[in-house]
Design a protein around this motif. Structure first.
Motif, PDB file in Angstrom:
ATOM      1  N   PRO A   1       0.836  -1.189   0.000  1.00  0.00           N
ATOM      2  CA  PRO A   1       0.000   0.000   0.000  1.00  0.00           C
ATOM      3  C   PRO A   1       0.873   1.242   0.000  1.00  0.00           C
ATOM      4  CG  PRO A   1       0.030  -1.013   2.173  1.00  0.00           C
ATOM      5  CD  PRO A   1       0.795  -1.918   1.262  1.00  0.00           C
ATOM      6  N   PRO A   2       0.448   2.418  -0.463  1.00  0.00           N
ATOM      7  CA  PRO A   2      -0.903   2.732  -0.906  1.00  0.00           C
ATOM      8  C   PRO A   2      -1.190   2.384  -2.371  1.00  0.00           C
ATOM      9  CG  PRO A   2       0.423   4.695  -0.925  1.00  0.00           C
ATOM     10  CD  PRO A   2       1.294   3.606  -0.403  1.00  0.00           C
ATOM     11  N   TRP A   3      -0.253   1.715  -3.071  1.00  0.00           N
ATOM     12  CA  TRP A   3      -0.525   1.401  -4.479  1.00  0.00           C
ATOM     13  C   TRP A   3      -1.441   0.196  -4.609  1.00  0.00           C
ATOM     14  CZ3 TRP A   3       4.335   2.890  -2.775  1.00  0.00           C
ATOM     15  CH2 TRP A   3       4.717   4.171  -3.196  1.00  0.00           C
ATOM     16  N   GLY A   4      -1.146  -0.832  -3.813  1.00  0.00           N
ATOM     17  CA  GLY A   4      -1.985  -2.019  -3.875  1.00  0.00           C
ATOM     18  C   GLY A   4      -3.154  -1.911  -2.914  1.00  0.00           C
ATOM     19  N   ILE A   5      -4.057  -2.886  -3.019  1.00  0.00           N
ATOM     20  CA  ILE A   5      -5.181  -2.942  -2.072  1.00  0.00           C
ATOM     21  C   ILE A   5      -4.702  -3.671  -0.825  1.00  0.00           C
ATOM     22  CG2 ILE A   5      -7.441  -3.956  -1.647  1.00  0.00           C
ATOM     23  CD1 ILE A   5      -8.015  -3.520  -4.629  1.00  0.00           C
ATOM     24  N   GLU A   6      -5.069  -3.118   0.314  1.00  0.00           N
ATOM     25  CA  GLU A   6      -4.610  -3.674   1.576  1.00  0.00           C
ATOM     26  C   GLU A   6      -5.815  -4.151   2.376  1.00  0.00           C
ATOM     27  OE1 GLU A   6      -2.117  -1.769   5.326  1.00  0.00           O
ATOM     28  OE2 GLU A   6      -3.500  -0.557   4.193  1.00  0.00           O
ATOM     29  N   TYR A   7      -5.715  -5.320   2.976  1.00  0.00           N
ATOM     30  CA  TYR A   7      -6.749  -5.765   3.918  1.00  0.00           C
ATOM     31  C   TYR A   7      -6.186  -5.626   5.321  1.00  0.00           C
ATOM     32  CZ  TYR A   7      -9.714  -7.701   0.258  1.00  0.00           C
ATOM     33  OH  TYR A   7     -10.523  -7.865  -0.821  1.00  0.00           O
ATOM     34  N   VAL A   8      -6.962  -5.041   6.205  1.00  0.00           N
ATOM     35  CA  VAL A   8      -6.481  -4.795   7.558  1.00  0.00           C
ATOM     36  C   VAL A   8      -7.350  -5.557   8.547  1.00  0.00           C
ATOM     37  CG1 VAL A   8      -5.962  -3.059   9.281  1.00  0.00           C
ATOM     38  CG2 VAL A   8      -5.747  -2.504   6.870  1.00  0.00           C
ATOM     39  N   VAL A   9      -6.725  -6.475   9.278  1.00  0.00           N
ATOM     40  CA  VAL A   9      -7.432  -7.160  10.361  1.00  0.00           C
ATOM     41  C   VAL A   9      -6.996  -6.505  11.659  1.00  0.00           C
ATOM     42  CG1 VAL A   9      -7.949  -9.344  11.455  1.00  0.00           C
ATOM     43  CG2 VAL A   9      -7.296  -9.288   9.072  1.00  0.00           C
ATOM     44  N   ASP A  10      -7.880  -5.776  12.305  1.00  0.00           N
ATOM     45  CA  ASP A  10      -7.612  -5.306  13.657  1.00  0.00           C
ATOM     46  C   ASP A  10      -8.721  -5.861  14.547  1.00  0.00           C
ATOM     47  OD1 ASP A  10      -9.694  -3.777  12.860  1.00  0.00           O
ATOM     48  OD2 ASP A  10      -8.636  -1.885  12.837  1.00  0.00           O
ATOM     49  N   PRO A  11      -8.643  -5.659  15.863  1.00  0.00           N
ATOM     50  CA  PRO A  11      -9.666  -6.271  16.720  1.00  0.00           C
ATOM     51  C   PRO A  11     -11.084  -5.890  16.304  1.00  0.00           C
ATOM     52  CG  PRO A  11      -7.867  -5.466  18.049  1.00  0.00           C
ATOM     53  CD  PRO A  11      -7.573  -5.029  16.646  1.00  0.00           C
ATOM     54  N   LEU A  12     -11.261  -4.680  15.786  1.00  0.00           N
ATOM     55  CA  LEU A  12     -12.589  -4.245  15.353  1.00  0.00           C
ATOM     56  C   LEU A  12     -13.077  -5.064  14.151  1.00  0.00           C
ATOM     57  CD1 LEU A  12     -14.913  -2.200  15.394  1.00  0.00           C
ATOM     58  CD2 LEU A  12     -13.489  -0.659  14.081  1.00  0.00           C
ATOM     59  N   ALA A  13     -12.265  -5.083  13.079  1.00  0.00           N
ATOM     60  CA  ALA A  13     -12.671  -5.789  11.865  1.00  0.00           C
ATOM     61  C   ALA A  13     -12.739  -7.289  12.119  1.00  0.00           C
ATOM     62  CB  ALA A  13     -11.692  -5.479  10.736  1.00  0.00           C
ATOM     63  N   GLY A  14     -11.744  -7.825  12.825  1.00  0.00           N
ATOM     64  CA  GLY A  14     -11.725  -9.261  13.096  1.00  0.00           C
ATOM     65  C   GLY A  14     -12.934  -9.684  13.917  1.00  0.00           C
ATOM     66  N   GLY A  15     -13.237  -8.889  14.948  1.00  0.00           N
ATOM     67  CA  GLY A  15     -14.372  -9.221  15.809  1.00  0.00           C
ATOM     68  C   GLY A  15     -15.679  -9.183  15.051  1.00  0.00           C
ATOM     69  N   LEU A  16     -15.873  -8.142  14.254  1.00  0.00           N
ATOM     70  CA  LEU A  16     -17.129  -8.015  13.510  1.00  0.00           C
ATOM     71  C   LEU A  16     -17.254  -9.124  12.473  1.00  0.00           C
ATOM     72  CD1 LEU A  16     -19.634  -6.373  13.348  1.00  0.00           C
ATOM     73  CD2 LEU A  16     -18.536  -4.836  11.760  1.00  0.00           C
ATOM     74  N   ASN A  17     -16.138  -9.478  11.830  1.00  0.00           N
ATOM     75  CA  ASN A  17     -16.177 -10.552  10.836  1.00  0.00           C
ATOM     76  C   ASN A  17     -16.514 -11.888  11.470  1.00  0.00           C
ATOM     77  OD1 ASN A  17     -15.940  -9.615   8.302  1.00  0.00           O
ATOM     78  ND2 ASN A  17     -13.719  -9.586   8.268  1.00  0.00           N
ATOM     79  N   THR A  18     -15.974 -12.128  12.675  1.00  0.00           N
ATOM     80  CA  THR A  18     -16.313 -13.365  13.373  1.00  0.00           C
ATOM     81  C   THR A  18     -17.810 -13.413  13.643  1.00  0.00           C
ATOM     82  OG1 THR A  18     -14.171 -13.156  14.437  1.00  0.00           O
ATOM     83  CG2 THR A  18     -15.657 -14.807  15.321  1.00  0.00           C
TER      84      THR A  18
END
Lengths: 128, 499
Positions: free
Chosen positions: B69-86
């Motif tokens: 990043p910032p050229w490529g697409i980045e996926y970010v797993v933080d406690p917020l995103a990880g928790g909501l995805n679970t």
């Protein structure tokens, strides 16, 4: 040559105003029109306005497309238009196509079930 | 393998979704087994990613195809995103199990299409949560919205009308988000969220461009959240959608949009410049929406419509928490995302179960329901307790944090609104409970044939009853262990770390 006068007005202001008007025309159609097909058309107008907006922001004066011919070497970045919005809009056009496709399929089903696309008439027939 | 968990949790449902219409033509049993397996695998990926980011103690950035990043697409797993995805993956698995009896009489093609659309919705929602790129978020937003429109339309004639109206307003919302994103791109030349967090704050101060960008994004995501007065699509959509679809969509769709609002306003824009004013306006709209939704819910006879208006009120709690914006209120808002997802999903599973067994939707017809379907109505009482905000359910704690946050901010009007709304919620849920348990009604007033008989044997197919019981237990467990949830996950999901 485009620093002043009518040329400056045309390239610096008029296109943005037209895009803004186009977006609002689309929004007007979505909100005000009672025919569902006209609403979908308004939606398409909005999407086209956004696509034109992105294409306009990639534009710079005295630049060429970011495409290299055979044997050419890449120049300085300022020599090219920004290709990123073009790539984004390729995706946005596909999304708009998918939205229109789903919308038309649903409209077809609504018309077969109720025989109308006019919202007031549709609601009246749904009550029965 | 574990290094690719962030992309696997999207690729697994995406691939299975695309394969299922073809597989369903060969064998529907095999398809169903594989669909459930892939949903479980998605849950495993999400939980694994969450655990890894918690162990690392920082956000886990995954570069697609290795482009930095910032050229490529980045996926970010933080406690917020990880928790909501679970949470999303768990609710998807539960609703897919529940959908079994609904699909039994359908043709293989219909089954395959249902699974395809459902899994694509899951993939879209998971992608929206995990992506670190603003344009990628738009694409995932459209993926999950388009498949959701098609799923909603599967509920019959009226559902088709609701779906097309939702499609028109939902796509207009996505257009507004995209235009807002265009302005952000004009200002910075970047689309990566982490990059924008660095580039934007100095530009936010008094730029009319950013005002337009923030307002457009707030309007676009506000429609998706169903924030009053942009909630028009919600009641009709929720009234006619088939129950298994609705339980999932009502549970997570609006909440993921609220998450996107939180992510963009608090992390990308860092509450600078026009954002705080916008949030204040949204806070007052949310307060109005809480009262409006609760009062409209009281006016409904149809259980499904009542739950729909209650959703308008409940998502406004989340926006209200964001508008107050101190640590306690944000914890409350995030906890309410969890609480309302689970509880509203559960309530629609119950409403669907009641309709499946008895064909009833109107609350006054529920007389004797408690003896007819004792387990289901027992769980309904637990869910209602959580909606009202009674301990020990999760709903109590989310509202508690919200009220504490409002008190700390000195926003007494919001405190009054939150408490008044709890009372209004109590009114409409107790009315349903009263009819189900026949309290305060003289037996001679009710004609004998209108009372549902007590029944022996199983009240619902096992595949429908188990998800209801699991979520019912979940509501209580989440409430009992809310402190662990806050200290282990949610406090790391705030824009600033708690001391």
């Amino acid at each position: 040559m485009l620093d002043q006068g009518i040329g400056y007005y045309l390239t610096g202001y008029l296109n943005w105003w037209l895009i803004g008007v186009l977006f609002l025309v689309g929004l007007y159609g979505v909100i005000v029109k009672e025919n569902l097909l006209k609403k979908v058309m308004g939606l398409n107008v909005m999407q086209v306005a956004v696509i034109l907006f992105f294409l306009n922001i990639s534009q710079k004066t005295d630049t060429v497309l970011a495409v290299l011919g055979a044997g050419e070497k890449a120049g300085d970045v300022v020599a090219y238009v920004n290709p990123l919005p073009h790539a984004l809009m390729l995706t946005a056009i596909v999304v708009a196509l998918a939205v229109t496709g789903v919308a038309l399929a649903l409209l077809l089903k609504v018309y077969r079930d109720y025989g109308t696309l006019e919202e007031p008439e549709l609601f009246r027939r749904m009550q029965q | 393998m574990t290094a690719h968990l962030p992309i696997l949790m999207i690729v697994v449902p995406l691939a299975m979704g695309l394969a299922s219409p073809v597989l369903a033509m060969l064998s529907t049993r095999l398809t169903r087994a594989l669909v459930l397996l892939s949903a479980a695998a998605t849950l495993g990926c999400a939980a694994g990613a969450l655990q890894r980011t918690l162990e690392m103690g920082e956000s886990w950035s995954y570069w697609l195809a290795g482009w930095p990043p910032p050229w490529g697409i980045e996926y970010v797993v933080d406690p917020l995103a990880g928790g909501l995805n679970t949470l999303i993956a768990f609710l998807a698995l539960v609703t897919l199990v529940y959908a079994g009896p609904y699909l039994e009489k359908r043709t293989p093609l219909e089954k395959g299409t249902f699974y395809a659309l459902f899994l694509l919705t899951v993939a879209g929602l998971m992608g929206m949560v995990i992506t670190g790129d603003m344009f990628n978020l738009y694409v995932f937003l459209e993926i999950c919205s388009l498949t959701a429109y098609a799923l909603i339309a599967s509920g019959g004639r009226r559902a088709t009308v609701a779906a097309i109206r939702y499609l028109i307003i939902g796509s207009a919302a996505a257009c507004m988000y995209l235009l807002g994103l265009g302005y952000v791109h004009v200002m910075t030349g970047s689309l990566n969220m982490a990059d924008l967090m660095v580039l934007l704050p100095p530009l936010m101060a008094d730029s009319p461009v950013m005002v337009l960008a923030v307002v457009l994004m707030a309007a676009g995501l506000g429609i998706k959240v169903a924030l009053f007065p942009l909630h028009g699509w919600l009641p009709d959509t929720y009234s006619y959608t088939p129950a298994p679809v609705l339980a999932f969509i009502a549970a997570v769709m609006t909440k993921v949009a609220a998450y996107a609002l939180y992510r963009i306003f608090f992390f990308v824009f860092a509450v600078a410049g026009p954002v705080s004013v916008t949030l204040e306006v949204m806070g007052w709209l949310a307060a109005a929406g809480i009262l409006f939704g609760s009062i409209m819910a009281i006016a409904q006879r149809d259980l499904w419509r009542m739950l729909a208006y209650s959703s308008v009120a409940q998502v406004a709690y989340i926006v209200l928490g964001l508008a107050i914006g101190n640590s306690l209120a944000l914890i409350g808002a995030l906890l309410h995302i969890v609480s309302h997802s689970v509880v509203k999903g559960l309530l629609f599973l119950i409403a669907g179960g009641v309709k499946w067994q008895t064909g009833l939707r109107n609350i006054p017809e529920f007389v004797g329901m408690a003896r007819h379907m004792p387990w289901t109505m027992g769980v309904f009482v637990i869910a209602a307790m959580s909606m009202i905000g009674l301990p020990p359910t999760i709903g109590f704690f989310s509202k508690w944090y919200l009220i504490l946050g409002a008190v700390e901010a000195g926003a007494w009007v919001f405190v009054a609104v939150l408490i008044a709304s709890s009372l209004l919620t109590a009114i409409y849920f107790f009315r349903a409970i009263e009819f189900a348990y026949l309290k305060g009604k003289k037996p001679e007033e009710v004609p004998a044939e209108a009372v549902l008989p007590a029944r022996a044997g199983l009240e619902l197919p096992v595949r429908m009853l188990v998800p209801i019981l699991v979520l019912g237990v979940g509501v209580v467990l989440l409430g009992l262990f809310n402190e662990q949830l806050v200290t282990n996950v949610i406090q790391y999901a705030l824009p600033w770390r708690l001391p």
